[in-house]
Each structure stands twice: as C-alpha cells, then as structure tokens.
Design a protein around this motif. Sequence first.
Motif, PDB file in Angstrom:
ATOM      1  N   ARG A 165     -41.860  -3.346 -54.119  1.00 19.92           N
ATOM      2  CA  ARG A 165     -41.454  -1.774 -54.703  1.00 19.92           C
ATOM      3  C   ARG A 165     -42.277  -0.908 -53.493  1.00 19.92           C
ATOM      4  N   LEU A 166     -41.739   0.224 -53.058  1.00 14.32           N
ATOM      5  CA  LEU A 166     -42.354   1.005 -52.111  1.00 14.32           C
ATOM      6  C   LEU A 166     -42.266   2.514 -52.738  1.00 14.32           C
ATOM      7  N   LEU A 167     -43.267   3.569 -52.966  1.00 18.21           N
ATOM      8  CA  LEU A 167     -42.960   4.626 -53.202  1.00 18.21           C
ATOM      9  C   LEU A 167     -43.294   5.412 -52.108  1.00 18.21           C
ATOM     10  N   ILE A 168     -42.120   6.297 -51.441  1.00 12.72           N
ATOM     11  CA  ILE A 168     -41.945   7.152 -50.426  1.00 12.72           C
ATOM     12  C   ILE A 168     -41.693   8.522 -50.376  1.00 12.72           C
ATOM     13  N   GLY A 169     -42.744   9.256 -50.177  1.00 13.04           N
ATOM     14  CA  GLY A 169     -42.550  10.901 -50.242  1.00 13.04           C
ATOM     15  C   GLY A 169     -41.615  11.376 -49.124  1.00 13.04           C
ATOM     16  N   THR A 170     -40.956  12.414 -49.589  1.00  9.04           N
ATOM     17  CA  THR A 170     -40.029  13.058 -48.755  1.00  9.04           C
ATOM     18  C   THR A 170     -39.881  14.480 -49.024  1.00  9.04           C
ATOM     19  N   VAL A 171     -39.229  15.167 -47.896  1.00  4.10           N
ATOM     20  CA  VAL A 171     -39.367  16.631 -48.136  1.00  4.10           C
ATOM     21  C   VAL A 171     -37.861  17.224 -48.567  1.00  4.10           C
ATOM     22  N   GLU A 172     -37.811  18.262 -48.855  1.00 10.76           N
ATOM     23  CA  GLU A 172     -36.427  18.711 -49.429  1.00 10.76           C
ATOM     24  C   GLU A 172     -35.441  18.779 -48.186  1.00 10.76           C
ATOM     25  N   PRO A 173     -35.335  19.128 -47.104  1.00 15.82           N
ATOM     26  CA  PRO A 173     -34.043  19.251 -46.117  1.00 15.82           C
ATOM     27  C   PRO A 173     -33.901  17.688 -45.977  1.00 15.82           C
TER      28      PRO A 173
ATOM     29  N   ALA B  89     -46.240   5.905 -48.230  1.00 16.82           N
ATOM     30  CA  ALA B  89     -45.981   6.550 -46.858  1.00 16.82           C
ATOM     31  C   ALA B  89     -45.116   7.836 -47.448  1.00 16.82           C
ATOM     32  N   GLY B  90     -44.958   8.788 -46.535  1.00 12.41           N
ATOM     33  CA  GLY B  90     -44.469   9.847 -46.785  1.00 12.41           C
ATOM     34  C   GLY B  90     -43.542  10.584 -45.598  1.00 12.41           C
ATOM     35  N   PHE B  91     -42.437  11.154 -45.736  1.00 13.99           N
ATOM     36  CA  PHE B  91     -41.706  12.061 -44.407  1.00 13.99           C
ATOM     37  C   PHE B  91     -42.238  13.397 -44.487  1.00 13.99           C
ATOM     38  N   VAL B  92     -43.050  13.849 -43.680  1.00 15.22           N
ATOM     39  CA  VAL B  92     -43.652  15.177 -43.849  1.00 15.22           C
ATOM     40  C   VAL B  92     -43.545  16.003 -42.588  1.00 15.22           C
ATOM     41  N   TYR B  93     -43.594  17.427 -42.441  1.00 17.28           N
ATOM     42  CA  TYR B  93     -43.571  18.221 -41.671  1.00 17.28           C
ATOM     43  C   TYR B  93     -45.040  18.654 -40.882  1.00 17.28           C
ATOM     44  N   ARG B  94     -45.683  18.745 -41.978  1.00 17.12           N
ATOM     45  CA  ARG B  94     -47.046  19.300 -41.658  1.00 17.12           C
ATOM     46  C   ARG B  94     -47.911  18.121 -41.581  1.00 17.12           C
ATOM     47  N   SER B  95     -48.996  18.285 -40.378  1.00 16.45           N
ATOM     48  CA  SER B  95     -49.885  17.078 -40.092  1.00 16.45           C
ATOM     49  C   SER B  95     -51.115  17.432 -41.014  1.00 16.45           C
TER      50      SER B  95
END
Length: 270
Positions: free
Chosen positions: A60-68, A112-118
Amino acid sequence: SRQIRDLEGELGVSLLHRGKGGITLTAAGNEYLAQARKVLADSAAAVRVTQAVGRSEHRRLLIGTVEPLMSSGLLAKILKNYSSCRPEVRVELREVFSVEQHRLIAAHELDAGFVYRSPEDSSIYDSFIVLENRHVAALPADHRLGRKSKLFLRDMAGESFVQFSRQLWPERIDAIAQKCVAAGFTMRVVQEGQRLHTLLEFVAQGFGVAIIPDPLCRLSDRVVFKKLEDLDLAANLQLTWLRNNDSALLKEFTATTRQLTTKLQLFRTE
C-alpha cells in the motif's frame, strides 16, 4: 501531586520549587521535562516509521496530491501505468495542500506527494518535475481582455483580483504582486480562496480576475485563460518524497512516474 513526589523519591532529586510564590520547575525538573518530551516525540516517530514500513509490507502507498491534479487526466495516466506494473499494490490518494504534504511526508504519514510548492528544507527530500507549467490570467468568459490577441500584465491594471490565500504560498503571492508593481500598478485583491475551483467560481461570477497556475483541466466555459506575455513565473508540478525512504514500492512508483514525465507534457491544454 502525590505521583510527582513519588517520582522525586525515585529519582532522588527535587523537580519542583514549592513556595508562597507558586510552583516552578527546578533545574533538574526542566531537564527531566525536556527529556520526557524527547522520549514521547521519539516514540511517536517510531510509530509513524513502523506504520510506513507496514504499508510497504502490505502493498500500500499513500500519495498526496493537489486539487488541480485530482481532476486531470495526468494523474489517471500515472496511476494506470503504475497499476499495470504492480496490480497488487493499492495506491491511496490524499488531497492536501503542498505545504501540509511536506509535513506529512517528513512524519512518514505520506509516502510521497505531488506538490507545487518547494519545501523550506529541501535537504531531506528528493524530487523531480513531473510537469513544467506557467501562470496564466483567468478571466470571465465575456471579459474585454479575453478578446486581446496578446495579453500583458499592464493590461490588467485597474482590475479587481481574486487570489489564493497568502498562507498557502506566500512567496509566490508576493512574487506576482511585485511583477504587477513592476508593470505599473498595485493589485487590488477583493477576495481570497483556498482552492482552485473556488477562485474560478469567483472569476466566473465577475468578482475579479486571477493570475493562477495554468489549470491542468479546463472544464468551465464560464472562464477563459490567457497567456501573459511578460510573466514567466514557473508553477512546476513536482513529485517529492523523503530521501531516506527505502520503500521498494515507492522507488517503483517514482521510477514509473519519472519515465512518463515527457509523455505527460501532452496532457497540457494549450
């Protein structure tokens, strides 16, 4: 009170000054408190790391993401490709603001996560750009600026603006404001929002115009998006994770996503 006295008896030192002025910690008491807090923090961290290892063992992986990204074909493409390689792994998504994702990744609550901000401290993370993106102007569908063949920042002088809440990405909000000042005007912000669909609804209803990262999915016919010829601020989407995370599943996920990076450029709406 009795438990504290029992603890003092066990330790053989006084932890508290008890006097008419009230109760305060002794030097030994302050040190014991600091050590106790450290033990509790270490214990909580051990729980999170153990849970992260358990996720890997249970596929199982928990991955963060942003709305767009949630509403785009880009995310579906990534998940389908990973699933085709590892169909037994369940990828669970968490929609979380970029700044919060960094905290959750550091705490091993996200893999892990998909992000815009560093992140503020990039030394503990690894990352790569999944999609190169730019900021655009978002205008009501019938707005006069939407008819211009080329749009510049100075053309937006005098407009009312809606923007993301400053706490989400203060350095980017400030950078856009400074670009507008350089173009000869100060942004008049009349409304803020925390989510992209909220800002686009404000724009559609005529509250104001916006300068936002180019949406990955343009479903509304009530808002038009125009390239700003003199605004070159990047809004790159990145995949990020802890540098010391040795999960084999995570390594496979990042490798699969990295291989798709070039192809995913095709999902941008020009």
